[in-house]
Design a protein around this motif. Sequence first.
Motif, PDB file in Angstrom:
ATOM      1  N   GLU A 193      59.641   7.982  50.186  1.00 51.98           N
ATOM      2  CA  GLU A 193      58.263   8.162  50.276  1.00 51.98           C
ATOM      3  C   GLU A 193      57.727   7.327  49.352  1.00 51.98           C
ATOM      4  N   LYS A 194      57.904   6.525  49.018  1.00 52.00           N
ATOM      5  CA  LYS A 194      56.834   5.531  47.695  1.00 52.00           C
ATOM      6  C   LYS A 194      57.392   4.227  48.151  1.00 52.00           C
ATOM      7  N   THR A 234      61.414   7.234  42.529  1.00 47.40           N
ATOM      8  CA  THR A 234      60.421   8.014  42.457  1.00 47.40           C
ATOM      9  C   THR A 234      60.116   7.877  40.535  1.00 47.40           C
ATOM     10  N   ARG A 289      62.204   1.896  57.016  1.00 51.13           N
ATOM     11  CA  ARG A 289      61.243   3.509  56.518  1.00 51.13           C
ATOM     12  C   ARG A 289      60.974   3.841  58.206  1.00 51.13           C
ATOM     13  N   ASN A 337      60.008   8.282  59.749  1.00 54.96           N
ATOM     14  CA  ASN A 337      59.814   9.274  60.477  1.00 54.96           C
ATOM     15  C   ASN A 337      60.839   9.756  60.829  1.00 54.96           C
ATOM     16  N   GLY A 362      61.854  15.453  52.535  1.00 56.93           N
ATOM     17  CA  GLY A 362      60.145  14.815  52.379  1.00 56.93           C
ATOM     18  C   GLY A 362      59.954  14.472  54.137  1.00 56.93           C
ATOM     19  N   GLU A 363      59.059  13.141  54.356  1.00 54.49           N
ATOM     20  CA  GLU A 363      58.462  12.942  55.994  1.00 54.49           C
ATOM     21  C   GLU A 363      59.126  11.429  56.199  1.00 54.49           C
ATOM     22  N   ASN A 364      60.471  11.156  55.186  1.00 54.84           N
ATOM     23  CA  ASN A 364      60.515   9.900  55.995  1.00 54.84           C
ATOM     24  C   ASN A 364      62.082   9.310  55.144  1.00 54.84           C
TER      25      ASN A 364
END
Length: 847
Positions: free
Chosen positions: A539-540, A551, A563, A565, A571-573
């Motif tokens: 995510e980051k 994280t 990355r 999706n 999460g989103e990814n």
Amino acid sequence: MVVVLIVGTGGDFPLNDDWSYGKSVWKFVETGAFTVGDWPSMTLAAQILFGSVFCKIFGLSFVSLRWATLVTSLVGSLSLYALAKRFTTSRALAAMLSLTWFFNPVALSLSFTFMTEIYFQTTFVLALYGFVRIIETDKMRYYIWATVFSVLATLVRQPGLLIPFAFGLAMINVSKGWRQAVQKMTPFAITLLVYLIYDFWLKSNGLETDNAGRLGKALTAFFTQRFEHYYYQIVNLLLFPGLFLLPLLIVLLPALQRANRPSKLFYWLTIPLFILFLSFDFSNFPVGNIFYNFGLGPKILKDSYWGDNLNPMLPSWAWQIFKIVAFPAMLLTGLLWQRQRTVNLFRTLQGLTLKVDQARLALTFFLIIYSCFILVLDSFFDRYLLPLIPCLGLLILPGHFTFQKKYLLTGVGFLSLYAFFAITATHDYLSWNKARWEAYKFLTEEKEVRPNYIDAGFEINAWYEAGASRPNVKGQKSWWFVSDDDYVLSFGPIEGFRRYHAFPYHRWLPPGRDSIFILWHDTGGARPYDYFPLRVDAEKTTSDGVYFLSTEYDIEFTGAPARNNELPRSGENGFKLTSERPFALTLRYRELQPGERFVFSIWRYGTYNGVGIVFSSDYGNLFYRFETNNIVEKDDKGWEKLELGVTLPEDIKFKKAASYIWNTGGEDVWLDDFEVQRLPPLKKVEPTILYREDALVKIGAEEMTVEGDYLLDEVAGIRFGNADLRTSAKAHTGSYSIQMNDEKTFAWNVRYNDVETFDEFKISLWQYGAPNSLGIVFSTIDGESFYVFEKKNIVASSVDGWRKLELHITIPEGSKFTEAASYLWNHGGQQVWIDDLEIRRRKSSKN
């Protein structure tokens, strides 16, 4: 002097290969011992002696050596002017040739170093002057002059032998009888004899190196090189001189207006050369190592060496302009050369009655022989082509010449552009090197980082001998003498490293401000173990989209471009590995310890099981684990959790490692939720001596456990670690001892319980090696309540160099600790051998 005032002389630091030549000067000035060193392939003797004279007078520094080269360059330019006046009546034309050579960007850049090319060029031109005067006057003083400078040129670089050989061949053709022929070849014979004596002396004194240039090597290379090698070498050989003679060529254009029509042979040679030129893709032009695209260097840092962060850079279309200009310049050189009588191959050699024709023939011989010599070399650098420029320049000079204003102004304009580029690019070369050394001193002096933890680029690591040379593989440690690259000096970002500090410098081309960066492995897997576990959920990422961030702590992992999706687990990814993008999530670890444990896990989706977790030492040659099948958990959505557990061996021989995810190819795989845990070694039971009257431990290095993991003492069978340090190289008694160095600084840890006031301990051992480097420590477990370190109390010695060190203490009254330890500490980090440790523990009568 004006150029030096504009550019400056840099600082006291080596450039390019001159670190090696500087070491030879340093040793000669400080000790009087002559050595060439292990790196150079050339003879080098004359240059070392000349540089030593400057360092004796002005002080031992690279600035002094730089001034020696600048003076040599000036002498070479003036000598070329004097020589050119023997070929033309025009002083202005002679000056034009001299300035064209002096402001050649490669030559000017090298004038601010202690490289060999300027010294060879100057002695080469001075030798040429002597031979031309021999042709003109046949006087003995010019034979001496030519021989002396031929010898000096050969004692700088071996191709100096070609100078008297080429002129001897040319002069033999007009000799009258064998006596004159012998006389003409005498300078070559003397030069060859001096070279052979010098070579024999090197071999006899063990000073010859594997890199030394040899005729046999050149002949072997001639018959083993591939076609592609000669293809690129020949094109560069033709293009380089033409481009850098361009200012003089433009001025000489009027000479072609009255020239004879080119011969048929010239046309027949032009056609295949034109085809060869058109097929050349220019990816190998300009050939290294002084040029790097649109700057002068070389830039030998970890990133720029591989072509990353290499600025300034010209766009691809700009190189097409060079391509358009280069071929006409080459043809123009050929036409002007053909105008001279020596190029007419149908003319008999005996017909060369004019003195200048004989000189031109000798230069032609030298050009042919020298070109063949450099064509077969494995290392083909732009600086090797410098002798071609004055030779070709002299060959194309007309005896009488009348300038035309438009051509003169155009030629001077091009010369001014060359001079501008050479001066500004040389300034930038010295400027960024100065910033680099400031960055290095910041690390080593202010931050007290040891040199073997730094990749500061080729020259610094070589000068300080910070490591061993290694294979040249991109993405791994640099090949130049790097032990560990915890810190890297660079021009920009490098994957897997994080910016630590910046040292700015001013750049003139293009004008602006740039920086040398100190990069480092973020945590490098650093302890304490509280940093772990580290988790990456995709995510980051960093703001530039290059790295994933964990994280917590924002630790950088490679592979953020992967990355995706499409199919996240949480999460989103998540991220997706393909055959085109097979690697991700690299993290490096340092300061590894025996027994440390790592646990890696990642969730993956897909039927293909060719994706796995890798943990390995650098290069993977000492330790390598690759796990693709250990599925420890599955969920109802088709995801499976892959896990790899690693425990480092007790006999670990590496300090750094890396982990990463690898798709071995073929199919796309989705992954998510990566985690790495780093755990300390399981607590080992240390050897403990329970209190008993007159307890004694005696240990050498003779007896070991069956598994070979521990050493055994000779009395009670107590196990001791450090079996990996055992060596048969030296021994005080028996056949073995323990060897310690800067990497193995601690050994033979012993713990004691039930310690009481007035207990006596006598600890002794025999040691061989650096005095005062090793000592005996006796302390409380935490090392704070009580601490004694003994390294000087030598109580006995043997005729073979072994010394007996002893520590004798009594636990003082009022002590409140009941546990203690003793161990050996090689605090000096030098190589030391130890043997026959004895520990006596007595209960004092006062107790």
